[in-house]
Enzyme design. Sequence first.
Site: not given
Length: 288
Positions: A64, A61, A121
């Site tokens: 991101k 993640s 997330s």
Amino acid sequence: MRACFRLSTRIAAATLLHTAGLTADPAAAARKAPVSEIVLDAGSGRTLFATNADRVRSPASLAKLMTLLLTFDALDNGRLGVSDRLVMTAEGARQAPSRLGLARGRTIGVSDALRATAVISANDIAVALADRLGGKEDRFVAMMNRRADQVGMAHTAFGNATGLAPSAGTTTARDLATLSRYIIRRYPRRYDLFSTRTIHWKGRVRRNHNQLLGKIEGLDGLKTGYTVQAGFNLAASAKRERRRIIVVVMGARSAAARDLLVSNLIEAGFSSPAGRRPQRHRKPPDQR
């Protein structure tokens, strides 16, 4: 009061891993691969300490961070407004957890979307942002990789907006430290987003996945990441007085091991004068 963390024998054994050969089992590979770590002085950009920082890994993640950077860019240049609303797409609604749970066709404000992506997330919201900014996710991924080149991420090739396996792409701890520093310096006011402790959605309180917020003096972001393939990742930054440190750890065996290692590296970074590397933490005497 400054939080003090000492590296225990058990955690050290979990985090100071030896290089392993390739395996068909991604979980086994994640357990055996060496941890990547890097400490940057955010002001000068100088690397204070690094080990395996250029090892190519899955971003999980932490991808991101680039999704959010492109959203910040769109807000800055007027392509997107904080009061605009995103429509959840079919592709976004199909994403695996972590997710906010917005149904296909429902909408969410950009401000809430930013918080959901940064704090919990949310994979569904990250894809909704990608679809809005790129038209479809594959075009957004091309935007991510062009921006990575501009930022100076020399060994990164993003594969999707979320970091979910198996198409997450590849990056390095050094590249993610470079990206973290860029976000902090380019968008200092928007960077406050990463210090958000909780979000509220449909009567539920969702807590930030970064468990070090509020536990380490001066730590105010950035983001965690985990997949079986990637292991446990964290890009973190802390500021004390006029100095800011950035730490990235990738491939830890557990969230506890990752957090303890990041904590020690932050303390070591601040204890080292800018321009001199902190001493590498050593194995306890009874470790072989």
